[in-house]
Design an enzyme around this catalytic site. Sequence first.
Site, PDB file in Angstrom:
ATOM      1  CG  ASN A 158      38.617  48.434  46.690  1.00 28.49           C
ATOM      2  OD1 ASN A 158      37.749  47.677  46.524  1.00 28.49           O
ATOM      3  ND2 ASN A 158      39.502  49.008  46.199  1.00 28.49           N
ATOM      4  N   GLY A 234      38.118  42.808  40.964  1.00 31.91           N
ATOM      5  CA  GLY A 234      39.106  42.108  42.032  1.00 31.91           C
ATOM      6  C   GLY A 234      40.637  41.767  41.340  1.00 31.91           C
ATOM      7  CB  THR A 237      45.413  35.724  40.021  1.00 31.69           C
ATOM      8  OG1 THR A 237      45.015  36.165  41.436  1.00 31.69           O
ATOM      9  CG2 THR A 237      46.723  35.811  39.627  1.00 31.69           C
ATOM     10  N   GLY A 239      40.401  37.312  38.195  1.00 28.49           N
ATOM     11  CA  GLY A 239      39.763  37.795  36.803  1.00 28.49           C
ATOM     12  C   GLY A 239      40.055  36.746  35.886  1.00 28.49           C
ATOM     13  CD  GLU A 256      38.854  48.001  37.827  1.00 26.29           C
ATOM     14  OE1 GLU A 256      40.030  48.361  37.538  1.00 26.29           O
ATOM     15  OE2 GLU A 256      38.720  48.406  39.061  1.00 26.29           O
ATOM     16  CB  CYS A 290      42.158  48.852  41.604  1.00 20.42           C
ATOM     17  SG  CYS A 290      40.795  49.923  41.023  1.00 20.42           S
ATOM     18  CD  GLU A 475      33.239  48.418  36.607  1.00 13.16           C
ATOM     19  OE1 GLU A 475      32.206  47.651  37.011  1.00 13.16           O
ATOM     20  OE2 GLU A 475      33.932  48.507  37.436  1.00 13.16           O
TER      21      GLU A 475
END
Length: 506
Positions: A158, A234, A237, A239, A256, A290, A475
Amino acid sequence: MIHLPIHCRNYIDGHWQEALAPNAPAPHKRWNPAHPEELVATSLCSGLADVEAAIAAARRAYRTWRQVPAPVRAEHLYRVGNLLQTHKAELAQLMSLEMGKVLTEAQGDVQEGIDCAFYYAGEGRRLFGQTTPSELSNKFAMTLRVPLGVCALITPWNFPIAIPCWKAFPALVCGNTVILKPSQNSPACATKLMEILTEAGFPPGVVNLIQGAGTVVGTALAEHPGIDLVSFTGAATTGAEVAAHCGRTHKRVCLELGGKNAQIVLEDANLDLALEGALWGAFGTTGQRCTATSRIILHRSIESEFTQRFVQQAAQLKLGPASDPNTDIGPLVNSQQLERVQHYVALAQQEGAKLLLGGTALQSTASPDPDLAQGYFFPPTIFGSVTPAMRIAQEEVFGPVVAIITVDSFAEAIEVLNGTPYGLSSAIYTQDVNRAFQAMRDIEAGITYINGPTIGAEVHLPFGGVKQTGNGHREAGTAALDVFSDWKTVYVDFSGQLQRAQIDNR
């Protein structure tokens, strides 16, 4: 001029190459989400041999790259920033074709990469440590940053330029080498970015690119003992699985993950401003952020007026191909994401939410616009009568769907906002400075906007969240330097004799 389709290969040890396994699967095909009959790119389905080759190259390069002075490492990033500026229009066009981001937002995505390059180029002369007094005489104490080693960067589709830049540039300026594993939904953008990094003059093995499936390449990187850090963006789950792999090999991991972000609108808010923020936050990038505003928490006294105006204005947004400069909302990234959004719309209705706008994919309408009939288009969708416990108010949809929740007080608004497993971004609209500061204190989120939408990060500030949104790292900004470097403490004793801390000075 972009010539399609683009064949996306691996870049390992300074060379573009095909998959090493002689029986590698056929290349993955990436279609234009607005026109699924248009092939944009093919990308390799890499295997374990490619991962091994990339890690070996990165480990060799790390031995010398870590010793390059940080200001010299930073000069490479400065060149990258200039090259990104030169190729900004081309990258934005490619992004629109490949993953469906409208042109103005795609240009912003690239600009984020430009800003990131120049920011971390400056940090090459600012990788500050600390000096501090020792408790003993004739003794000097200081700290300094040292690199980690080889960093695997697993990135989503994205933000196909911005997020790889967010991860790669601080890693590189700190003295690490990197292996980028992009999404199979955006291999061409990753390829173009790697071409720019190559042109900037990074030595062989310092920057590497592996195309392929996350279940194969991503898992191999997370499990491999030759990787020192995995930075992953991403789903929550996935992660958790990445963190488990990294835990078994004691490697550092930066996560993240998702969000279920809310915008509070109180009774004293500037409604015109709050409406603008809600439209942008909910439907920018077709809700595929996100940080997207997926919940709007309204004080009961303004709920009716705000909802009516919000529905009216959302209905005026123009759907269309992302490459059309007049488009407000582009397509969803693929058919799987379209099915996911449709699933949550049906689920919300089953749970009793009231559909106020949208709710049907354009492909499914009785007489779809012929220009949109084949693409993965989903209109702005708004639900009213949503309760905080409904799944539409708890789970990440990742599409242009927003749930309106009504509350009776400021305290209840904060409680509802905090009542999800996520804690990434948040917003509150109010003219009361006291409640604004209470919100800053009490909202459980990594980011809080006062009288602004939930989306719109800036590269010099930390980005990340709490709870299931991540694992505590951040980040962007100087916080990213803490992810991609270790602190080393150094003592210099020039007394000429043994001195025992906490003993000889007491």
